[in-house]
Design a protein around this motif. Structure first.
Motif, PDB file in Angstrom:
ATOM      1  N   LYS A  69       1.162  -1.233  -0.546  1.00  0.00           N
ATOM      2  CA  LYS A  69       0.129  -0.080  -0.562  1.00  0.00           C
ATOM      3  C   LYS A  69       1.154   1.638   0.094  1.00  0.00           C
ATOM      4  CE  LYS A  69      -4.006  -2.591   0.923  1.00  0.00           C
ATOM      5  NZ  LYS A  69      -4.422  -2.947   1.396  1.00  0.00           N
ATOM      6  N   GLN A  70       1.973   1.183  -0.427  1.00  0.00           N
ATOM      7  CA  GLN A  70       3.360   2.347  -0.838  1.00  0.00           C
ATOM      8  C   GLN A  70       2.624   3.178  -1.305  1.00  0.00           C
ATOM      9  OE1 GLN A  70       6.582  -1.069  -0.605  1.00  0.00           O
ATOM     10  NE2 GLN A  70       7.080   1.647   0.177  1.00  0.00           N
ATOM     11  N   ILE A  71       1.911   3.201  -3.538  1.00  0.00           N
ATOM     12  CA  ILE A  71       1.019   3.592  -3.807  1.00  0.00           C
ATOM     13  C   ILE A  71      -0.267   4.371  -3.238  1.00  0.00           C
ATOM     14  CG2 ILE A  71       0.885   4.255  -6.585  1.00  0.00           C
ATOM     15  CD1 ILE A  71       2.844   1.599  -7.069  1.00  0.00           C
ATOM     16  N   ARG A  72       0.066   5.604  -4.061  1.00  0.00           N
ATOM     17  CA  ARG A  72      -1.340   5.991  -4.152  1.00  0.00           C
ATOM     18  C   ARG A  72      -2.295   6.208  -5.640  1.00  0.00           C
ATOM     19  NH1 ARG A  72      -2.992  11.045  -5.116  1.00  0.00           N
ATOM     20  NH2 ARG A  72      -0.748  11.469  -5.678  1.00  0.00           N
ATOM     21  N   ARG A  87      -7.798  -4.571  -7.943  1.00  0.00           N
ATOM     22  CA  ARG A  87      -8.962  -4.549  -6.403  1.00  0.00           C
ATOM     23  C   ARG A  87      -8.065  -3.514  -5.782  1.00  0.00           C
ATOM     24  NH1 ARG A  87      -8.741  -4.695  -0.889  1.00  0.00           N
ATOM     25  NH2 ARG A  87      -6.382  -4.016  -1.514  1.00  0.00           N
ATOM     26  N   GLN A  88      -7.847  -2.814  -5.666  1.00  0.00           N
ATOM     27  CA  GLN A  88      -7.224  -1.338  -5.232  1.00  0.00           C
ATOM     28  C   GLN A  88      -7.916  -0.632  -5.964  1.00  0.00           C
ATOM     29  OE1 GLN A  88      -3.467  -0.383  -4.233  1.00  0.00           O
ATOM     30  NE2 GLN A  88      -2.519  -2.548  -3.739  1.00  0.00           N
ATOM     31  N   MET A  89      -8.167  -0.731  -7.308  1.00  0.00           N
ATOM     32  CA  MET A  89      -8.781   0.067  -8.303  1.00  0.00           C
ATOM     33  C   MET A  89     -10.002   0.499  -7.955  1.00  0.00           C
ATOM     34  SD  MET A  89      -8.167   0.794 -11.984  1.00  0.00           S
ATOM     35  CE  MET A  89      -8.844  -0.695 -12.840  1.00  0.00           C
ATOM     36  N   LEU A  90     -10.861  -0.648  -8.175  1.00  0.00           N
ATOM     37  CA  LEU A  90     -12.089  -1.107  -8.023  1.00  0.00           C
ATOM     38  C   LEU A  90     -12.689  -0.729  -6.756  1.00  0.00           C
ATOM     39  CD1 LEU A  90     -12.698  -4.595 -10.155  1.00  0.00           C
ATOM     40  CD2 LEU A  90     -13.248  -1.817 -11.191  1.00  0.00           C
ATOM     41  N   SER A  91     -11.866  -0.734  -5.571  1.00  0.00           N
ATOM     42  CA  SER A  91     -12.519  -0.470  -4.097  1.00  0.00           C
ATOM     43  C   SER A  91     -12.155   0.667  -3.857  1.00  0.00           C
ATOM     44  CB  SER A  91     -11.454  -1.499  -3.167  1.00  0.00           C
ATOM     45  OG  SER A  91     -10.615  -1.070  -3.121  1.00  0.00           O
ATOM     46  N   GLY A  92     -11.496   1.831  -4.832  1.00  0.00           N
ATOM     47  CA  GLY A  92     -10.976   3.116  -4.612  1.00  0.00           C
ATOM     48  C   GLY A  92     -10.301   3.636  -3.912  1.00  0.00           C
ATOM     49  N   GLU A  93      -9.005   2.879  -3.079  1.00  0.00           N
ATOM     50  CA  GLU A  93      -7.525   2.445  -2.591  1.00  0.00           C
ATOM     51  C   GLU A  93      -6.773   3.645  -3.420  1.00  0.00           C
ATOM     52  OE1 GLU A  93      -6.870  -1.465  -0.447  1.00  0.00           O
ATOM     53  OE2 GLU A  93      -8.388  -2.409  -1.127  1.00  0.00           O
ATOM     54  N   LEU A  94      -6.750   2.882  -4.465  1.00  0.00           N
ATOM     55  CA  LEU A  94      -6.013   3.356  -5.646  1.00  0.00           C
ATOM     56  C   LEU A  94      -6.362   4.288  -6.592  1.00  0.00           C
ATOM     57  CD1 LEU A  94      -2.785   3.184  -6.021  1.00  0.00           C
ATOM     58  CD2 LEU A  94      -3.400   1.022  -7.972  1.00  0.00           C
ATOM     59  N   GLU A  95      -5.628   5.716  -6.454  1.00  0.00           N
ATOM     60  CA  GLU A  95      -5.694   6.804  -7.935  1.00  0.00           C
ATOM     61  C   GLU A  95      -5.146   5.961  -8.656  1.00  0.00           C
ATOM     62  OE1 GLU A  95      -6.008  11.282  -9.003  1.00  0.00           O
ATOM     63  OE2 GLU A  95      -5.204  10.258  -7.045  1.00  0.00           O
ATOM     64  N   VAL A  96      -5.712   6.499 -10.449  1.00  0.00           N
ATOM     65  CA  VAL A  96      -5.554   5.321 -11.418  1.00  0.00           C
ATOM     66  C   VAL A  96      -5.682   6.442 -12.576  1.00  0.00           C
ATOM     67  CG1 VAL A  96      -5.490   3.613 -13.159  1.00  0.00           C
ATOM     68  CG2 VAL A  96      -5.954   2.906 -10.584  1.00  0.00           C
ATOM     69  N   GLU A  97      -4.778   6.897 -13.107  1.00  0.00           N
ATOM     70  CA  GLU A  97      -4.782   7.464 -14.455  1.00  0.00           C
ATOM     71  C   GLU A  97      -4.795   7.075 -15.558  1.00  0.00           C
ATOM     72  OE1 GLU A  97      -2.829  11.669 -16.840  1.00  0.00           O
ATOM     73  OE2 GLU A  97      -2.805  11.383 -14.717  1.00  0.00           O
ATOM     74  N   LEU A  98      -5.782   6.774 -16.295  1.00  0.00           N
ATOM     75  CA  LEU A  98      -4.836   5.790 -17.464  1.00  0.00           C
ATOM     76  C   LEU A  98      -4.929   6.121 -18.381  1.00  0.00           C
ATOM     77  CD1 LEU A  98      -7.619   2.432 -17.652  1.00  0.00           C
ATOM     78  CD2 LEU A  98      -5.091   2.447 -16.856  1.00  0.00           C
ATOM     79  N   ILE A  99      -3.949   6.334 -19.588  1.00  0.00           N
ATOM     80  CA  ILE A  99      -3.589   6.832 -20.997  1.00  0.00           C
ATOM     81  C   ILE A  99      -2.642   6.256 -21.734  1.00  0.00           C
ATOM     82  CG2 ILE A  99      -3.170   9.442 -19.387  1.00  0.00           C
ATOM     83  CD1 ILE A  99       0.260   8.883 -19.982  1.00  0.00           C
ATOM     84  N   PRO A 100      -3.098   6.377 -23.186  1.00  0.00           N
ATOM     85  CA  PRO A 100      -2.671   5.431 -24.063  1.00  0.00           C
ATOM     86  C   PRO A 100      -0.950   5.857 -23.970  1.00  0.00           C
ATOM     87  CG  PRO A 100      -4.443   7.908 -24.882  1.00  0.00           C
ATOM     88  CD  PRO A 100      -3.701   7.942 -23.400  1.00  0.00           C
TER      89      PRO A 100
END
Length: 232
Positions: A69-72, A87-100
């Protein structure tokens, strides 16, 4: 000649702190800075923003930082091989920016070259373009994308010399070259560290001016992410 060598990964990662932004070279498990990632796990720094093509697998590469859990926030173009990431992305624990993927590479290159932003058609008319400036050139619409801003870039090369000149091997080259010099500090780990003058200048992919620290890594696993074999 300025020497960029440091004693090892501990010295190479001096200065890393919580809440920093890191670039990490590699494509899946190919050409990833294994030693640097392992040291970041040991340091147990938190709140990281990591810019990388993807997050490796659950028990290796950036997956190790995710486990602790070191990555925000992850800035990536592909996330399909890591169940903990999902799991972390779908649960909202991890912010994700998907780019081409091409935009990811160009945002690295823009930072490397000192360009603040650039226009690209990739993503126009999709969620990627939301909140971004758009402009028409020759009848085609483009999105304004900004260069990355990162504290450290961690890259992996095949060979390097004491001045920081780097040679990459095959597909392990991937995102590593465009991340060199794209952050405030670039740390290069190499499989073989040689004296200055040992490398053929015509074979050098990245000149040492883009590298601040270089060290020889060890114990590289070089895993195969997905082994595919032909049936007899």
């Amino acid at each position: 000649m300025i020497r960029k060598t440091v004693a090892g990964v501990v010295e190479a990662t001096e200065g890393v702190k919580d809440n920093m932004t890191f670039m990490l070279g590699g494509f899946g498990l190919c050409g990833i800075p294994e030693n640097s990632i392992a040291e970041l796990v040991k340091k147990n720094i938190k709140g990281l923003t990591c810019i990388s093509n993807n997050a490796g697998v659950d028990d290796f590469g950036l997956g190790l930082l995710l486990q602790q859990k070191q990555i925000r926030k992850m800035v990536s173009s592909y996330v399909g091989e890591n169940e903990e990431f999902e799991r972390q992305m779908l649960s909202g624990e991890l912010e994700v920016e998907l780019i081409p993927q091409g935009t990811l590479a160009e945002r690295c290159r823009a930072a490397q070259g000192g360009f603040p932003a650039f226009y690209t058609p990739a993503g126009y008319g999709t969620e990627v373009a939301e909140g971004k400036e758009t402009r028409e050139f020759n009848g085609k619409m483009y999105i304004l994308e900004k260069a990355f801003e990162a504290d450290f870039a961690f890259v992996k090369a095949w060979k390097g010399d004491e001045a920081g000149n780097l040679i990459f091997k095959g597909t392990a080259r991937n995102f590593n070259p465009c991340m060199c010099g794209a952050a405030k500090i670039t740390v290069a780990e190499v499989e073989e560290l040689v004296p200055v003058g040992s490398l053929d200048p015509d074979q050098v992919h990245i000149p040492g001016i883009f590298v601040q620290k270089i060290f020889q890594g060890d114990n590289y696993e070089k895993r195969i992410e997905q082994r595919t074999v032909r049936k007899r």
